[in-house]
Design an enzyme around this catalytic site. Structure first.
Site, PDB file in Angstrom:
ATOM      1  CB  CYS A  90      77.502  38.847 177.282  1.00  0.00           C
ATOM      2  SG  CYS A  90      77.192  37.106 177.568  1.00  0.00           S
TER       3      CYS A  90
ATOM      4  CB  CYS B 223      81.074  35.150 171.509  1.00  0.00           C
ATOM      5  SG  CYS B 223      81.255  36.635 172.538  1.00  0.00           S
TER       6      CYS B 223
ATOM      7  CE  LYS C 225      70.992  40.538 152.034  1.00  0.00           C
ATOM      8  NZ  LYS C 225      72.282  39.925 152.432  1.00  0.00           N
TER       9      LYS C 225
ATOM     10  CD  GLU D 112      65.305  30.457 187.203  1.00  0.00           C
ATOM     11  OE1 GLU D 112      64.688  30.499 188.286  1.00  0.00           O
ATOM     12  OE2 GLU D 112      65.279  31.397 186.372  1.00  0.00           O
TER      13      GLU D 112
ATOM     14  CG  LEU E 197      82.228  19.857 141.870  1.00  0.00           C
ATOM     15  CD1 LEU E 197      82.502  20.802 140.710  1.00  0.00           C
ATOM     16  CD2 LEU E 197      83.318  18.795 141.971  1.00  0.00           C
TER      17      LEU E 197
ATOM     18  CD  GLU F 211      65.958  39.285 185.700  1.00  0.00           C
ATOM     19  OE1 GLU F 211      65.073  38.620 185.145  1.00  0.00           O
ATOM     20  OE2 GLU F 211      66.092  39.361 186.941  1.00  0.00           O
TER      21      GLU F 211
ATOM     22  NE  ARG G 124      60.311  39.240 188.374  1.00  0.00           N
ATOM     23  CZ  ARG G 124      60.932  40.056 189.228  1.00  0.00           C
ATOM     24  NH1 ARG G 124      61.050  41.337 188.947  1.00  0.00           N
ATOM     25  NH2 ARG G 124      61.426  39.580 190.354  1.00  0.00           N
TER      26      ARG G 124
ATOM     27  CB  SER H  99      83.803  30.897 144.856  1.00  0.00           C
ATOM     28  OG  SER H  99      82.984  29.761 144.611  1.00  0.00           O
TER      29      SER H  99
ATOM     30  CG  PHE I 251      76.928  36.723 150.497  1.00  0.00           C
ATOM     31  CD1 PHE I 251      75.744  36.047 150.295  1.00  0.00           C
ATOM     32  CD2 PHE I 251      78.100  35.991 150.590  1.00  0.00           C
ATOM     33  CE1 PHE I 251      75.733  34.660 150.174  1.00  0.00           C
ATOM     34  CE2 PHE I 251      78.104  34.612 150.472  1.00  0.00           C
ATOM     35  CZ  PHE I 251      76.905  33.946 150.267  1.00  0.00           C
TER      36      PHE I 251
END
Length: 1493
Positions: free
Chosen positions: A192, A149, A576, A950, A403, A1424, A1028, A499, A489
């Site tokens: 991460c 990223c 919103k 994995e 368009l 973890e 686990r 637009s 937005f």
């Protein structure tokens, strides 16, 4: 251009008379107007003329087709992750004399749109050799982990930084508010880091707090630059007052560093026995950060020389009087070196930022005169008109032309809905449509409306709204409402190109802007060749779902927005609610306007909603009922609410789901508006809490960077070795590798059904498509080889006769390009006979659909007796059912592979984005029918994995290998985001049906539980995940009698798999949920209940592992409670809740323990390493661990450098491959450093023993070049294989004998977290006010990397327990398979104050020792364990909800399942609004969405 073949136009439902074809309509225009197919632009400062490019390409496709431009990544293909961000340097559309820098999503941006622009990619900023200060700072501040990223984030920040420099005044201005609160990063995701170090790196550019400014040419004339301390800008916010020097003996970390060295001399070659220094000052101590002209580097860590080739040496190496008798060939240094440390505190130095040295806008573009463009092929054609007349003419002759402006909607339709529009017209370069000329201030004061050019970018509209509102005040209330909606937005990259016209024309039923415009009485101006100019009010514009009254040849040219009349008693507001505050589609959005007469009666009212119907609608009944009523009256409020329930009488199965929540929101938003309008019009006194929405402040927080255990190399905060490469785009991932000769690309054919018989698969349509070379399916390999599996082989590579989940692979087409392969895959025709799917755990239980799994844990009376005996002794018994949903990995790099067949012996090189090289090698060799020794599986780095690579990465390499063998050509694939989410599985949804017995005093006495996980259609690792889960069901608490039964459900979802935590977070979540049920049932404070039941040394877990001297949870709870001021804040939260009805707060302190080892696969607890020392002194390190951003390569190099007595840059790790590390265990279970680190140390020990005679001869400070050369001349083996297997462990299920049972886990990594939240009771929205984390990591090998894991895991866990919700449709179709529908935390979701520290001392201030661990450098695995602490957000929110329920008089116990979405929390509040919005489920009705826990 005349040879260009025009596409066949779409066929109409009925052929109209005399209809012209596309060729007949468009050819005259092409010949007369659109005569040029050439794009003219600049790319990173270089001129490019691109003639007739591929019309299917986006800007990203073009960039990645260039040999040296691989830094711009494909992360999602829908503009939701920001990995593809580039910057367009363009003339300001509102002021052509200025230049602006626009961050855009290259995956969406039409290639035609770059004509006349300067495109800047991450490579254009700088390189490893000469990085841009932004790239350097993110690397040195540990802001890049997996790095996939990072280029996109760099580019978003670059646009912000460039736009912050005023060329005319030559002043640079940037504030923390600009960085965090203005939405510049809301279009970028990182999975991460937890975002904190990225924000801290960005804040190093802030100059206003330094009371100064950067001057463009401050160093242009060789002026010296004094180092400026900027530590305070990036590390405040711990909740403690800032202090000066603490007077620590030997110097304080706050003293100005005198040099970059961390010690007087080089330490011993092997690891010394370090003893921590005395207790540090209570205040967290951050790294010391400075800006300087020439950053220093720590000579102990970086800076190595290498010897001349043997035959080039002039000096006799036996001459010990010379420092380098063998001569110097070259030298190296770390790419982003640390500047050292002082008294255990890192010193970080950055190069200064000089704005005047940036890329300029190419002069040729100032003079560029745009002209109409046209290019394409027989399938698709692009037009680019430059005037409105040209556009109107084109649309007039061919109304079907699509368009395209920002393409944020169109490109998603193209990529995911197969809507490849044959004729597309790019309209964003038409000045008449994008340049809004605002009237002067005087004219504005009397203006009755604002006329916006239709294609004005939303960023510009946002700015205009802000500026005009600042000038006009309440007259421009509509613009402030619009600005508020636009701020949230999409992401900034989309707002820079999208637009209002596009938003309106799309007619989305959940549009953010349309309800505001509808409420304001806005209209659109339409130009049409057939009708001419017309004005259409928005209340007449929206006809049905995504259908408008726009004529077929109509063009929206302007948007008219009425302004309030001066003195009018009028209020307009917008609202919103979404799953995530930033960059998320609305669940419900609204625009409300009310105007009163002089008597306070309603003269006009519009209540417009999105998300409540198939289109944006007005609340007709409510509006009618409220007209003429006295507004400030409780009866009026009630009347409005009653009529809204009639207007929006949603059915339980309404499309989009969430019927009860949406209806509740409709009422809640009106309720808020009524109070806000009463306040705004000063009609009376109202509770401000109702009005105020949740808003976050600028984030702060620190790490305790002081490390008393620091050594020469180990313990230092060395940046990730690939960080700078990742910041400059030079780090190579699988899909960045250069094209192979004759390579083909795979496109997967996937099931569109969840459960069905396969009746027919027709490949012919695909084989006829351009570039297609062939396909593979179940008939391409022997039937017995069409199977794989991580533990039990039960999953076919290709569906055979039946599909068992949505997205199951049926086959693979391969073609000359990726786009051709994907198009061909979509063309394959599959005929199904549908079968009923099983989706949920409850459905699986009812159908008795389970995989065989006979694992249970018994402790106490359960071992030989009945749990009934245990429960009979309990004072109170509580029972319940608790659920937790799954979680998508959402690593930014999707699964990718490249397979290169050898020319002989069946050899094949397999590059795979995998955590598991051995399993990939084994299954590829199986499908090819060759020994494993003929397959070399390699991986250099992954762009994130988290367990999702994995086992689930294996089949993609195998499929390519089958095709590569068949065609004898290289094969490549990189999954699209939706494909990856369909195929890679996720964290297991789980359910626990539990029963707990306790004493009246709150002692836990007996626990029995049936735990279920949803495995999906195959087993993968679901059994091990369940193991686990049940071995962490105790969390940190002693329970004498326990019986836990694990069950693995078989369903028709994708196969769920490993994910960071591997079942442990689910198990501990169940425990803590039970603790809250007991606490509330007994009336005992939750923290007191925890303390009464904590393990003590000598206790035994349900799997009979003894709690030993390493038990530190009580220390963590005490120290974190004190440092976070927990008890005081807890009291303040209670006080806040007692006095606030509409906002509630919650706070909690939760512990965790996480077992380290491959618990139920003993054979995996081994590792090997291979070290080669070359004669010039350079060192090559290979080990079986893979790098996925967690810093394993960096840590292993540190271990090797510490042991061998060299600097870190002397150690080089090329990649991980099975030809160097045979039989490597997967890099998982947080054991990568433990296993591989000890193997590396073992290899170093072997080499050190061989080199000892030469060290004695040449002295302890002799460089490795001297030592290695002498050893080589003496014929000493300079290569060594290291190996280590984890001792002591070996638990056997069912062994309950204290004398014979072996530990399941090598040790426990422990931690604790405190989180405080605030909840908006009206909407369910929330913010995390503060989080404090403390982890026991032993002696950290690299605290910066470990802090990155702690913070990143926490934020990932925060997402898991709050906003990340996986949903299916009733048919079994997976619904949430991209960032548009699946939301992970963004920059604005992290805690507003975010502090992290590591346990170092006991409660008396004495240094702790971890020598008993026998782990590498006495460190602990950390990848973890911190993730579960994200649940502190959930449990704090639970406390807030509970407080609201108590105020609302709710009596029944609170049952809140994870994730705690806004929907769940709002409805759990159980207030009157939620009750009156209740939606009754009719017989046979099912929710539109299905959650499968």
């Amino acid at each position: 251009m005349k040879e260009m073949e025009l596409p066949t136009p779409p066929k109409p439902l009925a052929d109209p008379p005399k209809a012209l074809t596309a060729a007949e309509s468009l050819t005259p225009l092409i010949e007369s107007t659109y005569t040029s197919p050439d794009l003219f632009f600049y790319l990173n400062g270089k001129k490019v003329i691109l003639s007739n490019p591929n019309p299917h390409w986006t800007l990203l496709d073009y960039i990645r087709a260039q040999k040296s431009l691989k830094g711009t990544k494909l992360g999602c293909g829908e503009g939701g992750c920001g990995a593809c961000t580039v910057v367009l340097q363009v003339k300001d559309s509102q002021d052509q004399r200025k230049i602006v820098h626009l961050a855009v999503n290259a995956c969406l941006f039409p290639l035609v749109g770059i004509d006349g622009k300067h495109v800047i990619t991450v490579e254009g900023l700088g390189s490893v050799a000469s990085p841009h200060p932004l790239q350097e700072r993110i690397a040195k501040m540990h802001g890049s982990q997996c790095g996939f990223c990072t280029p996109g984030i760099v580019m978003s920040l670059y646009a912000l930084v460039r736009n912050s420099y005023n060329v005319e005044t030559r002043k640079f201005h940037l504030s923390a508010r600009d960085i965090e609160l203005e939405g510049h990063l809301d279009g970028n995701l990182c999975r991460c880091t937890g975002y904190k170090p990225i924000l801290q790196a960005a804040k190093t550019f802030i100059t206003e707090d330094l009371k100064g400014q950067l001057v463009e040419d401050s160093t242009a004339h060789g002026d010296s630059v004094e180092a400026v301390d900027i530590t305070g800008l990036v590390s405040n916010g711990s909740g403690r007052p800032s202090k000066g020097s603490c007077g620590r003996p030997g110097g304080c970390c706050r003293d100005t560093p005198s040099d970059g060295s961390s010690g007087e001399s080089k330490s011993e070659c092997s690891s010394p026995s370090t003893e921590p220094s005395s207790l540090s000052d209570e205040e967290f101590i951050p790294a010391h950060i400075a800006v300087t002209k020439e950053p220093m580097q720590d000579a102990e860590v970086s800076g190595t020389t290498y010897a001349l080739p043997l035959k080039s040496r002039e000096n006799d190496v036996q001459d010990t009087s010379k420092s380098h008798p063998e001569g110097i060939k070259t030298e190296s240094s770390l790419q982003a070196p640390t500047s050292g440390s002082k008294n255990g505190v890192p010193q970080i130095e950055f190069a200064e930022y000089i704005p005047g040295t940036e890329l300029i806008f190419p002069p040729a573009l100032w003079r560029y005169d745009p002209k109409p463009l046209c290019y394409g092929n027989g399938r698709k054609v692009w037009f680019r008109p430059v005037t409105l007349d040209q556009l109107a003419e084109l649309k007039g002759v061919y109304p079907s032309a699509k368009l395209v402006g920002g393409a944020s909607e169109v490109q998603v339709e193209v990529r995911f809905k197969n809507s490849d529009y044959a004729v597309a017209v790019y309209v964003s370069d038409i000045e008449e449509l994008k340049q809004t000329k605002l009237p002067s201030f005087g004219a504005l004061e009397t203006a009755e409306e604002l006329l916006l050019s239709a294609n004005t970018p939303l960023t510009e509209v946002e700015r205009m709204c802000k500026d005009i509102y600042a000038k006009l005040g309440k007259r421009a209330m509509v613009l402030e409402a619009l600005r508020k909606q636009l701020r949230y937005f999409a992401g900034r990259q989309i707002r820079n190109v999208a637009s209002l016209a596009g938003n309106i024309a799309t007619a989305s039923p959940i549009s953010d802007a349309n309800p505001v415009l509808l409420a304001a009485g806005a209209s659109v101006v339409v130009r049409s060749q057939s009708i001419g100019l017309s004005e259409v009010p928005l209340n007449k514009f929206f006809i049905a779902y995504r259908t408008t009254s726009l004529p077929p040849d109509g063009i929206i040219t302007h948007v008219k927005i009425p302004l309030h009349k001066a003195g009018a008693r009028e209020v307009l507001k917008a609202y919103k609610q979404a799953k995530r505050k930033d960059d998320d589609i609305a669940i419900v959005t609204a625009g409300f306007k009310v105007r009163l007469n002089e008597e306070g009666e309603v003269e006009d009212i519009v209540l417009a909603y999105g998300g409540m119907a198939p289109k944006t609608v007005e609340s007709v009944n409510a509006q009618s009922a409220l007209l003429g009523k006295k507004w400030f009256s409780s009866e009026t409020l009630e009347l409005g609410l009653d009529n809204l329930t009639r207007d929006f009488d949603l059915s339980f199965s309404v499309p989009g789901g969430m019927a009860h929540y949406r209806k509740t929101l409709a009422l809640s938003l009106f309720f808020r508006f009524w109070h806000e309008s009463v306040s705004e019009l000063t009609l009376g006194s109202v509770d401000n809490d109702i009005i105020e929405e949740i808003h976050r402040d600028i984030s702060t927080g620190i790490r305790d960077d002081y490390n008393p255990n620091e050594q020469r190399i180990v313990g230092k905060q060395i940046p990730h070795l690939s960080a700078l490469k990742q910041c400059t785009g030079e780090a190579e991932y699988i899909d960045d590798m250069p094209p192979q000769d004759q390579e083909l690309f795979g496109g997967l054919v996937m099931s569109s059904k969840a459960h069905a018989k396969l009746l027919d698969v027709d490949w012919e349509p695909a084989l006829k498509m351009p570039g297609v070379a062939g396909y593979i399916d179940k008939d391409s390999i022997p039937k017995e080889k069409n199977v794989f599996g991580a533990m039990i082989k039960d999953e076919p590579y290709f569906a055979d006769g039946e599909v068992r989940h949505h997205g199951q692979v049926i086959g693979m087409v391969y073609a000359e390009t990726a786009l051709q392969a994907q198009a061909a895959a979509r063309a394959v025709q599959v005929t199904y006979e549908e079968l009923p799917p099983i989706l949920t755990i409850d459905e699986a239980i009812e159908a008795k659909s389970f995989f065989k799994h006979n694992r249970a844990l018994k402790k106490g009376v359960a071992v030989d007796g009945s749990m009934d005996e245990a429960f009979a002794k309990c004072d109170r018994i509580f029972e319940g059912k608790t659920r937790i949903g799954g979680q998508e990995h959402f690593y930014l790099e999707t699964n990718a592979a490249l397979v290169i067949p050898g020319s002989e012996d069946g050899f094949m090189e397999v590059w795979s984005s995998t955590q598991n090289t051995m399993e990939t090698q084994e299954f590829v060799s199986q499908v090819l029918g060759v020994p494993s020794s003929r397959i070399n599986c390699r991986v250099k780095r992954m762009g994130g994995a988290f367990g999702g690579k994995e086992s689930r990465s294996v089949p993609f390499a195998a499929l390519l290998a089958i095709a590569a063998k068949k065609e004898r050509r290289p094969m490549r694939i990189m999954l699209n985001r939706d494909e990856d989410m369909l195929l890679s599985g996720q964290r297991h949804p789980c359910q626990a049906r539990w029963k707990i017995g306790v004493s009246n005093e709150g002692k836990l006495l007996a626990l029995e539980a049936d735990i279920f996980d949803n495995a999906g259609f195959s087993q993968d690792m679901s059994g091990a995940v369940m193991d686990r889960c049940i071995t962490h069901f105790d969390n940190c608490y002693e329970i004498p009698d326990v019986y836990l039964k694990g069950n693995v459900c078989k369903t028709n979802t994708h196969s769920n798999t490993a994910f960071r935590g591997f079942g442990a977070p689910q198990g501990m979540y169940f425990t803590e949920s039970i603790m809250y049920a007991v606490s509330e049932g007994l009336g005992i404070d939750i923290d007191e209940l925890r303390q009464r039941n904590l393990y003590k040394p000598g206790n035994w877990t349900p799997f009979f592992q003894k709690i030993d001297e390493d038990w530190h949870v009580p220390l963590l709870l005490k120290q974190l409670g004190d440092s976070s001021n927990y008890e005081t804040r807890k009291a303040e939260v209670a006080k806040f809740n007692a006095t606030n009805k509409w906002k509630k707060r919650g706070i909690c302190l939760v512990p965790t323990k996480f077992g380290l080892s491959f618990a139920t696969a003993l054979h995996l607890n081994q590792a090997g390493a291979y070290i080669k020392i070359y004669a010039d002194g350079s060192i090559l390190l290979h080990h079986g661990g893979t790098e996925m951003g967690q810093g394993l390569y960096t840590k292993m190099c540190q271990v090797a450098a510490q042991e061998l007595g060299v600097t870190v840059d002397a150690i080089f790790t090329q990649d991980t491959q099975t030809y160097q590390s045979a039989n490597a265990s997967p890099t998982a279970a947080s054991s990568g450093s433990d296993l591989n680190g000890m193997a590396v140390k073992n290899a170093c020990d072997i080499l050190n023993e061989r080199l000892q005679p030469f060290r004695e001869k040449y002295g302890p400070n002799a460089p490795m070049s001297t030592i290695a050369h002498a050893a080589y001349i003496d014929r000493v083996n300079l290569a060594a294989n290291g190996f280590w297997k984890m001792p002591t462990i070996g638990y056997q299920w069912g062994d309950t004998n204290h004398e014979t049972v072996k530990p399941m886990y090598y040790y426990f990594t422990q931690g604790a977290g405190v989180t405080e939240v605030e909840l908006d009771v009206l909407t369910g929205d929330h913010t995390v006010l503060r989080t404090d984390l403390m982890m026991d990591v032993g002696n950290s090998i690299n605290p910066a990397i470990d802090y990155g894991q702690i913070e990143g895991a926490f934020v990932q866990g925060q997402g898991m327990f709050t906003i990340e919700e996986s949903l299916w449709l009733k048919s079994g179709e997976f619904a949430t398979r991209g960032p548009g529908t699946y939301k992970i935390p963004g920059f604005s979701d992290i805690p507003q104050v975010f502090n992290a520290s590591m346990l170092r001392y006991d409660n008396e201030g004495k240094p702790l020792s971890w020598k008993h661990l026998r782990s590498i450098q006495s460190s602990k695995g950390i990848g973890e364990p911190p993730l579960f602490l994200g649940s502190t957000v959930f449990f704090a929110l639970r406390e807030a909800v509970k407080a609201a329920r108590e105020m609302n008089g709710a009596k029944e116990p609170l049952a809140l399942d994870s994730p705690a979405t806004a929907e769940k929390m709002r409805l759990a509040v159980a207030d009157d609004l939620a009750k009156r919005a209740q939606v009754v489920q009719k017989e046979g009705e099912r929710n539109f969405f299905v959650a499968v826990a």
